[in-house]
Design a protein around this motif. Structure first.
Motif, PDB file in Angstrom:
ATOM      1  N   UNK A  82     -14.215   2.277   6.416  1.00 11.27           N
ATOM      2  CA  UNK A  82     -15.463   3.144   6.119  1.00 11.27           C
ATOM      3  C   UNK A  82     -15.313   4.274   7.080  1.00 11.27           C
ATOM      4  N   UNK A  83     -15.413   5.592   6.270  1.00 11.89           N
ATOM      5  CA  UNK A  83     -15.406   7.022   7.184  1.00 11.89           C
ATOM      6  C   UNK A  83     -16.464   7.775   6.694  1.00 11.89           C
ATOM      7  N   UNK A  84     -17.287   8.397   7.752  1.00 19.59           N
ATOM      8  CA  UNK A  84     -18.264   8.972   7.248  1.00 19.59           C
ATOM      9  C   UNK A  84     -19.021   8.669   6.311  1.00 19.59           C
ATOM     10  N   UNK A  85     -19.375   7.351   6.082  1.00 21.42           N
ATOM     11  CA  UNK A  85     -20.341   6.891   5.048  1.00 21.42           C
ATOM     12  C   UNK A  85     -19.556   6.549   3.856  1.00 21.42           C
ATOM     13  N   UNK A  86     -18.289   6.963   3.629  1.00 22.34           N
ATOM     14  CA  UNK A  86     -17.529   6.706   2.275  1.00 22.34           C
ATOM     15  C   UNK A  86     -16.573   5.379   2.633  1.00 22.34           C
ATOM     16  N   UNK A  87     -16.950   4.503   1.702  1.00 23.70           N
ATOM     17  CA  UNK A  87     -16.247   3.086   1.763  1.00 23.70           C
ATOM     18  C   UNK A  87     -14.764   3.113   0.890  1.00 23.70           C
ATOM     19  N   UNK A  88     -13.930   2.507   1.370  1.00 27.07           N
ATOM     20  CA  UNK A  88     -12.614   2.472   0.650  1.00 27.07           C
ATOM     21  C   UNK A  88     -12.214   1.068   0.880  1.00 27.07           C
ATOM     22  N   UNK A  89     -11.872   0.403  -0.393  1.00 25.44           N
ATOM     23  CA  UNK A  89     -11.508  -0.724  -0.476  1.00 25.44           C
ATOM     24  C   UNK A  89      -9.753  -0.595  -0.561  1.00 25.44           C
ATOM     25  N   UNK A  90      -9.219  -0.738   0.480  1.00 27.63           N
ATOM     26  CA  UNK A  90      -7.609  -0.693   0.412  1.00 27.63           C
ATOM     27  C   UNK A  90      -6.862  -2.040   0.223  1.00 27.63           C
ATOM     28  N   UNK A  91      -5.928  -2.028  -0.896  1.00 28.29           N
ATOM     29  CA  UNK A  91      -5.031  -3.072  -1.021  1.00 28.29           C
ATOM     30  C   UNK A  91      -3.745  -2.596  -0.859  1.00 28.29           C
ATOM     31  N   UNK A  92      -2.956  -3.385   0.152  1.00 23.57           N
ATOM     32  CA  UNK A  92      -1.379  -3.081   0.417  1.00 23.57           C
ATOM     33  C   UNK A  92      -0.633  -4.250  -0.061  1.00 23.57           C
ATOM     34  N   UNK A  93       0.311  -3.968  -1.009  1.00 25.44           N
ATOM     35  CA  UNK A  93       1.074  -5.075  -1.572  1.00 25.44           C
ATOM     36  C   UNK A  93       2.486  -4.790  -1.132  1.00 25.44           C
ATOM     37  N   UNK A  94       2.799  -5.785  -0.128  1.00 26.66           N
ATOM     38  CA  UNK A  94       4.110  -5.810   0.479  1.00 26.66           C
ATOM     39  C   UNK A  94       4.842  -6.395  -0.436  1.00 26.66           C
ATOM     40  N   UNK A  95       6.325  -6.223  -0.240  1.00 25.76           N
ATOM     41  CA  UNK A  95       7.314  -6.919  -0.875  1.00 25.76           C
ATOM     42  C   UNK A  95       8.418  -7.656   0.045  1.00 25.76           C
ATOM     43  N   UNK A  96       8.139  -8.479   1.096  1.00 23.19           N
ATOM     44  CA  UNK A  96       9.229  -9.011   1.731  1.00 23.19           C
ATOM     45  C   UNK A  96      10.201  -9.629   1.021  1.00 23.19           C
ATOM     46  N   UNK A  97      11.394  -9.740   1.656  1.00 20.82           N
ATOM     47  CA  UNK A  97      12.625 -10.168   0.814  1.00 20.82           C
ATOM     48  C   UNK A  97      13.362  -9.312  -0.071  1.00 20.82           C
ATOM     49  N   UNK A  98      12.872  -7.852  -0.408  1.00 19.67           N
ATOM     50  CA  UNK A  98      13.434  -7.186  -1.263  1.00 19.67           C
ATOM     51  C   UNK A  98      14.652  -6.635  -0.541  1.00 19.67           C
TER      52      UNK A  98
END
Length: 336
Positions: A82-98
């Motif tokens: 959340x930044x200045x009242x704006x909400x962000x649902x952040x999803x990071x998709x990692x690919x270990x082993x590549x």
């Protein structure tokens, strides 16, 4: 008379942008970012630097032998920011082993399968009865980390980007740019650009500026396009440089500042990814990549339904369960 009436009487539809803004802020935003590249390229550090968070605090570091035997995994990290009242649902998709194995033949297959699975799930939800609260888990952007050593793209880099460029917005990055001199960075960028064009790789294209944009924004957009592929450095360590505390990396010969644009393109990447082009990345995902997938699904379903109708007309004595089986196989095949 019409003009006078419009001046005297304020209708109020000019407040529609404000209504949309309030509704969007109340609902919040979501963004899914995939990071791909060999181990040790600084993917985790860069992501933490971009969003000022620690998504990998519980990560277990593997030794060399474990990395060689490791298959490509898909690991999701989700955090609400959340930044200045704006909400962000952040999803990071990692690919270990590549790219860590000796034989990396089709090591990108689990990644392409994952992207297709998210498209399939969204298509099923969109085609269902309850479409009110559909979760968008589609991958909106893929940051692909190119090693700083070598003389351009490796075969695995070319094959990976060609396997994904029709499914997701691919943004190539030159990792660990502090390993190279400015002249070496320029030569590597020119070589990568030339090879991307030669191999027909479709990386994310920045949209053209509107004519009514101010000159400062146009200049920044021009600089961003000229800098691609971006050479980046990540760091979550605060060091002191010129009497100021900055995020950077301390070396025996000096300090590399992450947010100093004369040292790397980190600020340009952050501005592009978060401040200026996040919405466009989502639009391209929805209007181009997902629409292509959706059109192919509908085309496959239509073809199989026609086949079922043809079989029913050609073999009227077959029992109804056979036709149901044909239709079930058609649906199953269309979602593959």
């Amino acid at each position: 008379i019409d003009i006078r009436l419009r001046i005297l009487y304020y209708v109020g539809f000019a407040t529609l942008p404000n209504q949309v803004h309030r509704k969007s802020v109340k609902k919040g935003f979501d963004f899914t970012l995939m990071v791909a590249g060999e181990s040790g390229m600084g993917k985790s550090t860069l992501v933490n630097s971009l969003f000022l968070t620690d998504l990998y605090k519980d990560r277990k570091l593997l030794n060399a032998e474990e990395r060689i035997n490791q298959t490509v995994e898909i690991i999701k990290h989700t955090v609400d920011i959340e930044e200045k009242g704006v909400k962000l649902k952040l999803t990071i998709v990692d690919t270990p082993g590549f790219g860590d194995a000796v034989n990396n033949n089709e090591c990108w297959k689990p990644i392409t399968d994952y992207i297709d699975q998210q498209f399939e799930q969204y298509f099923r939800d969109e085609s269902g009865l309850n479409r009110k609260n559909i979760q968008d888990n589609r991958v909106h952007c893929c940051l692909y980390f190119i090693p700083p050593f070598g003389h351009g793209l490796r075969p695995v880099d070319v094959e990976f980007m060609k396997a994904l460029h029709e499914k997701v917005n691919v943004v190539p990055l030159i990792a660990k740019a502090d390993c190279l001199t400015p002249n070496e960075i320029k030569k590597l960028k020119d070589r990568v650009r030339e090879e991307i064009e030669r191999f027909g790789i479709k990386v994310y294209q920045f949209p053209e500026c509107d004519s009514d944009e101010d000159e400062e924004f146009k200049q920044l957009d021009k600089e961003l396009k000229e800098c691609c592929p971006l050479a980046v450095i990540g760091s979550n360590t605060v060091v002191e440089a010129r009497g100021q505390r900055v995020r950077g990396r301390l070396y025996p010969w000096g300090i590399v500042e992450v947010e100093n644009q004369s040292h790397c393109d980190f600020v340009k990447l952050r501005n592009m990814l978060i401040r200026s082009h996040m919405h466009d990345l989502k639009d391209v995902t929805c209007d181009v990549h997902y629409e292509n997938y959706r059109a192919q699904c509908i085309q496959d379903m239509t073809r199989y339904v026609r086949l079922c109708v043809y079989c029913r007309a050609g073999f009227p004595k077959l029992g109804p369960w056979v036709h149901i089986l044909f239709f079930a196989l058609a649906l199953h095949s269309s979602f593959k």
